[in-house]
Design a protein around this motif. Structure first.
Motif, PDB file in Angstrom:
ATOM      1  N   VAL A 200       2.462  50.886  39.844  1.00 12.88           N
ATOM      2  CA  VAL A 200       1.615  50.604  40.997  1.00 12.88           C
ATOM      3  C   VAL A 200       0.171  50.378  40.554  1.00 12.88           C
ATOM      4  N   ALA A 201      -0.330  51.236  39.644  1.00 11.94           N
ATOM      5  CA  ALA A 201      -1.709  51.108  39.155  1.00 11.94           C
ATOM      6  C   ALA A 201      -1.910  49.794  38.413  1.00 11.94           C
ATOM      7  N   GLY A 202      -0.985  49.448  37.538  1.00 10.71           N
ATOM      8  CA  GLY A 202      -1.100  48.208  36.783  1.00 10.71           C
ATOM      9  C   GLY A 202      -1.030  46.987  37.672  1.00 10.71           C
ATOM     10  N   GLY A 203      -0.154  47.010  38.675  1.00  7.72           N
ATOM     11  CA  GLY A 203      -0.043  45.886  39.590  1.00  7.72           C
ATOM     12  C   GLY A 203      -1.309  45.675  40.399  1.00  7.72           C
ATOM     13  N   LEU A 204      -1.880  46.750  40.895  1.00  5.72           N
ATOM     14  CA  LEU A 204      -3.121  46.644  41.663  1.00  5.72           C
ATOM     15  C   LEU A 204      -4.276  46.174  40.791  1.00  5.72           C
ATOM     16  N   LEU A 205      -4.333  46.675  39.544  1.00  7.89           N
ATOM     17  CA  LEU A 205      -5.420  46.282  38.651  1.00  7.89           C
ATOM     18  C   LEU A 205      -5.321  44.811  38.278  1.00  7.89           C
ATOM     19  N   LEU A 206      -4.130  44.350  37.919  1.00  8.01           N
ATOM     20  CA  LEU A 206      -3.952  42.936  37.576  1.00  8.01           C
ATOM     21  C   LEU A 206      -4.296  42.050  38.763  1.00  8.01           C
ATOM     22  N   SER A 207      -3.833  42.435  39.952  1.00  9.62           N
ATOM     23  CA  SER A 207      -4.115  41.658  41.145  1.00  9.62           C
ATOM     24  C   SER A 207      -5.614  41.570  41.410  1.00  9.62           C
ATOM     25  N   GLU A 208      -6.326  42.684  41.244  1.00 12.44           N
ATOM     26  CA  GLU A 208      -7.762  42.699  41.505  1.00 12.44           C
ATOM     27  C   GLU A 208      -8.525  41.874  40.473  1.00 12.44           C
ATOM     28  N   VAL A 209      -8.129  41.963  39.207  1.00 14.93           N
ATOM     29  CA  VAL A 209      -8.785  41.184  38.153  1.00 14.93           C
ATOM     30  C   VAL A 209      -8.597  39.691  38.397  1.00 14.93           C
ATOM     31  N   LEU A 210      -7.386  39.292  38.737  1.00 16.47           N
ATOM     32  CA  LEU A 210      -7.112  37.881  39.005  1.00 16.47           C
ATOM     33  C   LEU A 210      -7.839  37.404  40.257  1.00 16.47           C
ATOM     34  N   ARG A 211      -7.879  38.253  41.280  1.00 19.35           N
ATOM     35  CA  ARG A 211      -8.578  37.881  42.517  1.00 19.35           C
ATOM     36  C   ARG A 211     -10.070  37.676  42.264  1.00 19.35           C
ATOM     37  N   GLN A 212     -10.646  38.606  41.520  1.00 15.76           N
ATOM     38  CA  GLN A 212     -12.084  38.537  41.267  1.00 15.76           C
ATOM     39  C   GLN A 212     -12.448  37.316  40.421  1.00 15.76           C
ATOM     40  N   ALA A 213     -11.560  36.924  39.524  1.00 17.97           N
ATOM     41  CA  ALA A 213     -11.824  35.765  38.672  1.00 17.97           C
ATOM     42  C   ALA A 213     -11.538  34.438  39.375  1.00 17.97           C
ATOM     43  N   GLY A 214     -10.893  34.507  40.551  1.00 13.90           N
ATOM     44  CA  GLY A 214     -10.556  33.283  41.270  1.00 13.90           C
ATOM     45  C   GLY A 214      -9.248  32.675  40.833  1.00 13.90           C
TER      46      GLY A 214
ATOM     47  N   GLN B  55     -16.278  46.557  38.313  1.00 12.27           N
ATOM     48  CA  GLN B  55     -16.062  46.362  39.743  1.00 12.27           C
ATOM     49  C   GLN B  55     -14.581  46.222  40.080  1.00 12.27           C
ATOM     50  N   ALA B  56     -13.865  45.458  39.261  1.00  9.92           N
ATOM     51  CA  ALA B  56     -12.431  45.294  39.480  1.00  9.92           C
ATOM     52  C   ALA B  56     -11.695  46.614  39.294  1.00  9.92           C
ATOM     53  N   THR B  57     -12.075  47.360  38.278  1.00 11.02           N
ATOM     54  CA  THR B  57     -11.440  48.649  38.018  1.00 11.02           C
ATOM     55  C   THR B  57     -11.684  49.615  39.174  1.00 11.02           C
ATOM     56  N   GLN B  58     -12.901  49.624  39.688  1.00 13.29           N
ATOM     57  CA  GLN B  58     -13.223  50.533  40.788  1.00 13.29           C
ATOM     58  C   GLN B  58     -12.459  50.180  42.054  1.00 13.29           C
ATOM     59  N   ARG B  59     -12.338  48.908  42.355  1.00 10.75           N
ATOM     60  CA  ARG B  59     -11.588  48.496  43.547  1.00 10.75           C
ATOM     61  C   ARG B  59     -10.106  48.831  43.402  1.00 10.75           C
ATOM     62  N   ALA B  60      -9.557  48.606  42.207  1.00 10.29           N
ATOM     63  CA  ALA B  60      -8.151  48.941  41.970  1.00 10.29           C
ATOM     64  C   ALA B  60      -7.936  50.450  42.064  1.00 10.29           C
ATOM     65  N   TRP B  61      -8.882  51.230  41.542  1.00 11.20           N
ATOM     66  CA  TRP B  61      -8.792  52.693  41.603  1.00 11.20           C
ATOM     67  C   TRP B  61      -8.820  53.171  43.050  1.00 11.20           C
ATOM     68  N   LYS B  62      -9.675  52.571  43.861  1.00 15.69           N
ATOM     69  CA  LYS B  62      -9.756  52.940  45.273  1.00 15.69           C
ATOM     70  C   LYS B  62      -8.441  52.651  45.983  1.00 15.69           C
ATOM     71  N   SER B  63      -7.859  51.502  45.704  1.00 12.56           N
ATOM     72  CA  SER B  63      -6.572  51.148  46.315  1.00 12.56           C
ATOM     73  C   SER B  63      -5.467  52.076  45.834  1.00 12.56           C
ATOM     74  N   TRP B  64      -5.491  52.382  44.532  1.00 16.26           N
ATOM     75  CA  TRP B  64      -4.446  53.246  43.963  1.00 16.26           C
ATOM     76  C   TRP B  64      -4.482  54.636  44.593  1.00 16.26           C
ATOM     77  N   ARG B  65      -5.664  55.137  44.883  1.00 14.33           N
ATOM     78  CA  ARG B  65      -5.771  56.451  45.517  1.00 14.33           C
ATOM     79  C   ARG B  65      -5.194  56.460  46.930  1.00 14.33           C
ATOM     80  N   GLN B  66      -5.138  55.278  47.554  1.00 14.31           N
ATOM     81  CA  GLN B  66      -4.512  55.171  48.860  1.00 14.31           C
ATOM     82  C   GLN B  66      -2.983  55.109  48.746  1.00 14.31           C
ATOM     83  N   VAL B  67      -2.507  54.405  47.734  1.00 10.87           N
ATOM     84  CA  VAL B  67      -1.079  54.128  47.615  1.00 10.87           C
ATOM     85  C   VAL B  67      -0.330  55.197  46.824  1.00 10.87           C
TER      86      VAL B  67
END
Length: 486
Positions: A78-92, A327-339
Motif C-alpha cells: 500500500v505504501a509503495g503504491g501510494l508513493l509511486l502514484s504521488e511521484v508520477l502525479r507530481q511529475a505529470g 513533497q511527494a513523500t509527505q503526501r504519500a505518508w499522509k495518505s498511508w496514515r489514512q489507509v
C-alpha cells in the motif's frame, strides 16, 4: 430444561461467531468512521474468542509468525503504491499518459472501458493488493469525470481479482477444496462474466451523458463479454496464473484498435514514456524475479524478491533517479496514515476469525438449513472479501468449510467453489480500506463524498453477489451447468 439451555448456548455461540462481521457492517451502515468500525469489529472478535472460541496458547506464536509477514507485506505494498502514484502525479507522468490514451482512444466511453477492463485488471493481475487502482484512478482523473465518479469507476476496475497477484487466492481455494487450480481458474472465468458485464455497464453509464447512456451500457456489456472470453481462453491455453493479465491486455489492445488513431493525436511526451517504463520496471521486476525464484527452486522465504512490496519502491526510485522529493513523500505518508491502519485492522479481524475457527463455525451453522444455503453461500464468501479486503484472506477463512458444505449438499463442487471464489473476490472492492485508498488517490477531492462512494460501490457489489446467488441456486444447485466439467 437442559434442551432449552443447550439451545440458548448454541444460539449464543452462533451469535458470537457472527458478531464481528455484524457489528462492523452495522457500524458503517449508520455512518461510523471506517477506522472506528474496524476497531469495533476487532474488539468484537476478541470478545467472541474469550467467551466461545478460545485459541490455544501454544498455537498463538506460530499463528503470529505465519501472519505477521503477510500483514507487513500488504502494508508495504500500500505504501509503495501510494508513493509511486504521488511521484508520477507530481511529475505529470499520469497526465501525459492519460492525454496519450485520449489521443489514441478518444475522450469516450471506450477510453473509460480501456481503463476499467484493460489497464486496471492488467496491473492488478500482475501485482494484486489493489495496486491496479493506484494506476487506474490517476488516469481516470484526467478524463473529465467528477472526483466521486473517478473513485467509483476506478474501484470497478477491481473486477478480475480472482487472478490478482497471479492468482494466490484462487490457488488457496483450489487447494483447500480439492479441485485443480486450472479447472477452478476456467470455471471462475466463466462465472466472472457477471462482474465483468456489470462493471462495464455501470462504468459506461456513469461516464456518459444522459442521452447516450443506453448505447454506452451496451458497449460496457460487450466489453465485459469480450474480457470473459479472453480470460477464459488464456486460462485454458496458458494456465490460471497469467490469465487475468493476458486477457486484460487483449481487451486493452482491442479498445485501442477499435478507436483507431487520430491523425492529430500528440505523441507520448518524454515524461509519459518514462512513466510507462516505470510501470515496466514494476511489472517486469515482479514477473522476472518470480520466474527466477521458481526456476531456481528457492525456498518460500525468497518469494519476497518478487513481491510488489519491493518493486514498487524500486520503480519509484528508478523514476525519481534516487529518493523522491520531500513533497511527494509527505503526501504519500499522509495518505498511508489514512489507509494503513484501516487495512491492517481488517486483516487482523480476518486472521482472528480464521485462527479461532470462528469463521468456519459460522459457515457450518448456516449450512444446517440445507439447500436453502445455496443462495446464501456467495454472500458468505463475499463477506470474507469485504472484511479482509483480500480474496486470499477470504478463501483462507472460508474455502475449506464451503467445500465441505458443497459435498454435504451433493452439489457440483467445482462450480460451487467458482461462485464462491468470484463472490469473495468481488465484494472486496467495497471494503472500507479500498474505498479509502481510492479517495486518497483522487487527491482528496472525493473525501466529502465518502459515504456516497461507499454506498455506490457497495450496491453494485451486492447486486453482483445477488446474481451469483441466483446462479448458485438455479445453475449449481440445479446441475444446469455441470455438463461443462462432467
Amino acid at each position: 430444561m437442559c434442551s432449552v439451555k443447550g439451545n440458548e448456548a448454541s444460539f449464543m455461540t452462533v451469535f458470537l461467531s457472527a458478531l464481528p462481521v455484524l457489528s462492523t457492517i452495522l457500524a458503517m451502515a449508520i455512518g461510523v468512521r471506517s477506522l472506528h468500525a474496524a476497531l469495533l469489529g476487532v474488539g468484537s472478535a476478541v470478545l467472541a474468542i474469550v467467551l466461545a472460541f478460545p485459541i490455544p496458547v501454544e498455537s498463538m506464536v506460530p499463528a503470529a509468525l505465519r501472519w505477521l509477514p503477510i500483514v507487513v507485506e500488504v502494508l508495504l505494498i500500500v505504501a509503495g503504491g501510494l508513493l509511486l502514484s504521488e511521484v508520477l502525479r507530481q511529475a505529470g507522468g499520469q497526465a501525459a499518459l492519460a492525454g496519450w490514451i485520449r489521443g489514441r482512444a478518444g475522450h469516450s466511453v471506450s477510453t473509460i472501458l480501456l481503463v476499467v477492463h484493460g489497464v486496471t485488471p492488467f496491473a492488478e493481475s500482475l501485482t494484486g493488493f489493489g495496486i491496479g487502482v493506484t494506476i487506474g484512478i490517476p488516469l481516470l482523473a484526467h478524463f473529465g469525470l467528477s472526483p466521486r465518479k473517478v473513485a467509483v469507476v476506478g474501484l470497478l476496475g477491481l473486477c478480475a481479482v480472482p487472478w490478482g497477484s497471479m492468482g494466490p487466492g484462487t490457488l488457496i481455494a483450489a487447494s483447500m477444496s480439492g479441485v485443480t487450480f486450472h479447472d477452478l481458474g476456467v470455471a471462475s472465468a466463466v462465472i466472472n462474466i457477471v462482474p465483468f458485464v456489470v462493471t462495464g455497464v455501470v462504468a459506461a453509464w456513469l461516464a456518459s451523458p444522459v442521452e447516450q447512456r443506453t448505447s454506452a451500457a451496451l458497449q460496457g456489456a460487450l466489453s465485459g463479454v469480450v474480457l470473459t472470453i479472453a480470460v477464459a481462453v488464456m486460462n485454458m491455453v496458458f494456465g490460471t496464473a497469467p490469465a487475468g493479465a493476458l486477457g486484460a491486455l487483449i481487451v486493452a489492445a482491442l479498445h485501442l484498435l477499435r478507436a483507431g488513431r487520430d491523425e492529430n493525436a500528440p505523441t507520448l511526451e518524454s515524461v509519459g514514456r518514462k512513466t510507462l517504463l516505470s510501470y515496466a520496471v514494476l511489472l517486469g521486476g515482479v514477473l522476472v524475479a518470480g520466474w527466477v525464484v521458481r526456476l531456481a527452486g528457492l525456498s518460500e522465504n525468497w518469494r519476497y524478491l518478487a513481491s510488489p512490496a519491493l518493486w514498487l519502491f524500486v520503480a519509484t526510485a528508478w523514476f525519481a533517479r534516487g529518493l523522491p522529493e520531500a513533497q511527494a513523500t509527505q503526501r504519500a505518508w499522509k495518505s498511508w496514515r489514512q489507509v494503513a491502519p484501516l487495512t491492517g485492522l481488517f486483516i487482523v479481524l480476518g486472521i482472528l476469525m480464521a485462527v479461532s475457527r470462528m469463521a468456519a463455525f459460522l459457515a457450518q451453522a448456516l449450512a444446517t438449513i440445507g439447500s436453502a444455503y445455496l443462495p446464501i453461500a456467495p454472500f458468505v464468501g463475499a463477506v470474507g472479501g469485504f472484511v479482509t479486503g483480500s480474496n486470499t484472506g477470504a478463501n483462507a477463512m472460508f474455502a475449506t468449510t464451503q467445500a465441505e458444505i458443497a459435498r454435504s449438499l451433493g452439489v457440483n463442487l467445482l462450480w460451487f467453489m467458482a461462485v464462491h471464489n468470484v463472490a469473495a473476490a468481488f465484494l472486496l472492492m467495497a471494503s472500507p480500506s479500498k474505498v479509502e485508498m481510492a479517495i486518497q488517490l483522487t487527491g482528496g477531492g472525493a473525501a466529502e463524498q465518502r459515504r456516497w462512494i461507499q454506498a455506490a460501490v457497495l450496491w453494485v457489489a451486492l447486486a453482483v453477489v445477488g446474481i451469483l446467488a441466483l446462479v448458485n441456486t438455479l445453475g449449481v444447485g440445479g446441475y444446469a451447468v455441470n455438463p461443462l466439467f462432467n
